[in-house]
Design a protein around this motif. Structure first.
Motif, PDB file in Angstrom:
ATOM      1  N   GLY A 158       0.825  -1.218   0.000  1.00  0.00           N
ATOM      2  CA  GLY A 158       0.000   0.000   0.000  1.00  0.00           C
ATOM      3  C   GLY A 158       0.851   1.256   0.000  1.00  0.00           C
ATOM      4  N   ALA A 159       1.914   1.259   0.787  1.00  0.00           N
ATOM      5  CA  ALA A 159       2.814   2.415   0.833  1.00  0.00           C
ATOM      6  C   ALA A 159       3.495   2.617  -0.519  1.00  0.00           C
ATOM      7  CB  ALA A 159       3.841   2.236   1.948  1.00  0.00           C
ATOM      8  N   LEU A 165       1.644   6.423  -6.953  1.00  0.00           N
ATOM      9  CA  LEU A 165       0.524   7.269  -7.360  1.00  0.00           C
ATOM     10  C   LEU A 165       0.877   8.740  -7.180  1.00  0.00           C
ATOM     11  CD1 LEU A 165      -2.417   7.287  -8.332  1.00  0.00           C
ATOM     12  CD2 LEU A 165      -3.095   7.227  -5.919  1.00  0.00           C
ATOM     13  N   LYS A 166       1.500   9.044  -6.060  1.00  0.00           N
ATOM     14  CA  LYS A 166       1.911  10.431  -5.784  1.00  0.00           C
ATOM     15  C   LYS A 166       2.938  10.906  -6.821  1.00  0.00           C
ATOM     16  CE  LYS A 166       3.270  13.207  -1.812  1.00  0.00           C
ATOM     17  NZ  LYS A 166       3.693  13.180  -0.421  1.00  0.00           N
TER      18      LYS A 166
END
Length: 170
Positions: A158-159, A165-166
Motif C-alpha cells: 500500500g505504501a 501514485l503520488k
C-alpha cells in the motif's frame, strides 16, 4: 486422558482467545481515537474531571457507560428476531466498536483510581497476568506470525502504491 484435557482446554479457550484478540486489536487504536477528542476544549475538561474522581466515582464513570450499551445490544437481538439481520448486525458492530473505544479510554482515565480499591486491584492483577499469558501464546502461534507477515506485506504494498501514485500525479 491428558491429551483429551489439552484438546478440551484448547476448544474452550478458543472463544476466549478470540475475544481477547479483538479487545487487544481494538483497545489501543480505539482508545487513541477517543483520546484525540481530548483536543476539543470541553472534552479535555471532561477527561481531566474524570481523572480526578475518587475511586467509587471512577468505578461508576467506567461502568455505567459500558453497561448503558446493553440495551443497544438487546435492541440488535430484537431486530435479528424480526428478520432485520443487516441492521441488527450493523448495530451490534457499532455498539461493540463504540463500547470498546469508550471502555478503553475510560479505563485509561480511571485505572489509577480503580487500583486504589483493594478488591479491584486484587481481581485486576491476576486477570491482567492471565490475559498477558494468553496473548503471548497467541502471538507466538503460527497463524498469528503468518497473519502479521501478511499484514506487513499489505502495508508495504500500500505504501509503495501510494508513493507511485503520488509520483505519477506530480
Amino acid at each position: 486422558m491428558n491429551r483429551f484435557k489439552k484438546v478440551l482446554r484448547a476448544v474452550l479457550l478458543a472463544p476466549v482467545a478470540l475475544f481477547l484478540l479483538f479487545e487487544e486489536w481494538g483497545w489501543e487504536p480505539l482508545a487513541a481515537a477517543f483520546a484525540a477528542l481530548g483536543r476539543l476544549p470541553w472534552w479535555g475538561r471532561l477527561e481531566r474531571w474524570i481523572t480526578r474522581l475518587p475511586p467509587w466515582a471512577a468505578l461508576l464513570a467506567f461502568g455505567v457507560p459500558v453497561l448503558a450499551l446493553i440495551p443497544v445490544k438487546l435492541l440488535a437481538l430484537y431486530l435479528f428476531g424480526l428478520g432485520h439481520v443487516t441492521v441488527g448486525l450493523a448495530l451490534i458492530l457499532a455498539a461493540k466498536l463504540t463500547g470498546t473505544a469508550l471502555a478503553a479510554r475510560l479505563f485509561q482515565l480511571t485505572q489509577p483510581a480503580l487500583m486504589q480499591m483493594p478488591w479491584f486491584a486484587r481481581l485486576y492483577t491476576p486477570w491482567k497476568a492471565w490475559k498477558d499469558k494468553i496473548m503471548a501464546q497467541a502471538r507466538a502461534s503460527w497463524p498469528w506470525r503468518t497473519a502479521r507477515r501478511f499484514k506487513m506485506r499489505i502495508k508495504l504494498a500500500g505504501a509503495r502504491f501510494l508513493a507511485a501514485l503520488k509520483a505519477a500525479l506530480s
